[in-house]
Design a protein around this motif. Structure first.
Motif, PDB file in Angstrom:
ATOM      1  N   LEU A 169      43.157  35.374  46.087  1.00 50.50           N
ATOM      2  CA  LEU A 169      44.162  35.616  45.059  1.00 50.50           C
ATOM      3  C   LEU A 169      43.745  35.044  43.716  1.00 50.50           C
TER       4      LEU A 169
ATOM      5  N   GLY B  95      40.909  37.067  42.279  1.00 50.10           N
ATOM      6  CA  GLY B  95      41.416  38.325  41.747  1.00 50.10           C
ATOM      7  C   GLY B  95      42.150  38.156  40.438  1.00 50.10           C
TER       8      GLY B  95
ATOM      9  N   PHE C 243      46.933  41.527  40.457  1.00 49.63           N
ATOM     10  CA  PHE C 243      46.586  40.207  40.978  1.00 49.63           C
ATOM     11  C   PHE C 243      47.302  39.113  40.198  1.00 49.63           C
TER      12      PHE C 243
ATOM     13  N   TRP D  65      41.859  43.817  46.453  1.00 48.53           N
ATOM     14  CA  TRP D  65      43.283  43.718  46.766  1.00 48.53           C
ATOM     15  C   TRP D  65      43.528  44.004  48.248  1.00 48.53           C
TER      16      TRP D  65
END
Length: 357
Positions: A169, A172, A190, A264
């Protein structure tokens, strides 16, 4: 507040809290403008799928019968080398930026000294992922783990880490920011997901290339002494390879390609949880071990109070804090949960394996 393990994550925008930026911080990253993407909304005020709870979300459990295993701290005396010169094996659950709690737990186990220096000789230490977000000093946690890796190697042991969904996460959010990505629930970003899941402004401002490179090279799964170590309690790892080597190589390849939608999808799948719970849990564990080896799975990701489905009183009194004495052994004794719920004022778990229950 129980969520399905195989549903898509839904994200919405959140508001950054005000943090004091340390003097060595990089140029602050401005908060994103509210996104009109439908994936940023949470229908009917429900929490998004895959969302890891915090103290304000999840009522605190009361003390009662659980399958938790108390783990006593070992004597801080020098440890004898095990077979073939391999030292004792330790694992650490989700840290989520709680640096002080991590240092205290490592000190209690005799792995570091009062100065925070590696003190465990040839011991082996594995972190199960999720170093940042929610807590006050995620970058400090990464810096500590990186330093201990060098110190442990010099002493004949090692300190290593696995890829958690929060590493994916944060990577991203840094790489793709507000770039729209396709999710099963609509279009998402994100950046919005990172904010929703506890992203901290001071972590983003202090994030450097060395941290990004370190996170992007982490393995997703490993087998040690009959223990299959992974971050998430999901069978989604099977979608990335038939062997441990294949899984880790494919995850690294995806991150290298740097495609927002592909990253993702990886984050979404590693955010799934609860595959080892309920009646089908033991079979899910056996399926993973049949592919990757091991006699037990050790994972983080799902906080033990959340995994147990325990709730506090209906009036919302959470003053006592969650009761977590140690790891949670379940799925017919085949799985060990290591996330003690430090984000809910629970316990940051550092334990030695094998764990005898």
């Amino acid at each position: 507040m129980t969520q399905g393990a195989d549903q898509e994550p839904v994200v919405r925008t959140a508001t950054l809290r005000d943090f004091r930026v340390p003097p060595y911080a990089q140029t602050p990253v401005p908060p994103p403008a509210p996104s009109p993407h439908p994936g940023d909304a949470v229908p009917a005020g429900e929490p998004p799928e895959g969302y890891t709870p915090t103290e304000r979300d999840l009522p605190v459990i009361n003390r009662g019968d659980t399958l938790q295993v108390p783990v006593a701290a070992p004597e801080p005396a020098p440890r004898p080398a095990q077979e073939q010169g391999r030292g004792p094996l330790y694992v650490v659950g989700d840290v989520h930026g709680y640096l002080d709690e991590l240092r205290a737990a490592l000190t209690e186990q005799g792995l570091i000294d009062a100065d925070g220096t590696w003190a465990a000789g040839n011991a082996r230490l594995w972190f199960l992922g999720d170093f940042t977000d929610r807590g006050p000093d995620g970058i400090g946690v990464i810096d500590l783990v990186m330093r201990l890796s060098a110190e442990a190697a010099a002493a004949g042991g090692y300190c290593k880490a696995l890829m958690g969904n929060h590493e994916l996460l944060l990577l991203g959010a840094k790489r793709f920011n507000d770039t729209p990505v396709n999710s099963g629930a609509g279009t998402a970003t994100f950046q919005a997901a990172w904010l929703l899941n506890g992203g901290q402004k001071n972590d983003m401002e202090r994030l450097q290339d060395v941290h990004l490179q370190w996170m992007s090279r982490l393995d997703a799964i490993v087998e040690e002494d009959g223990h299959l170590l992974m971050h998430s309690d999901t069978t989604a790892y099977l979608e990335y390879g038939a062997t441990i080597e294949d899984v880790n190589e494919n995850v690294h390849t995806i991150l290298t390609r740097n495609d927002a939608d592909e990253c993702w999808d990886l984050f979404r799948k590693f955010t799934k949880r609860f595959a080892f719970r309920d009646e089908a849990g033991p079979q899910a564990v056996r399926e993973l071990m049949a592919a990757y080896g091991g006699q037990r799975i050790v994972h983080g990701h799902s906080p033990i109070p959340y995994l147990l489905g325990e709730v506090g009183s209906e009036d919302g009194d959470d003053s006592s804090g969650p009761v977590v004495e140690g790891p949670h052994v379940y799925a017919d004794g085949l799985a060990i949960a290591m996330d003690g719920g430090v984000t809910m004022a629970g316990k940051l778990l550092v334990v030695q394996l094998p764990l005898h229950d």
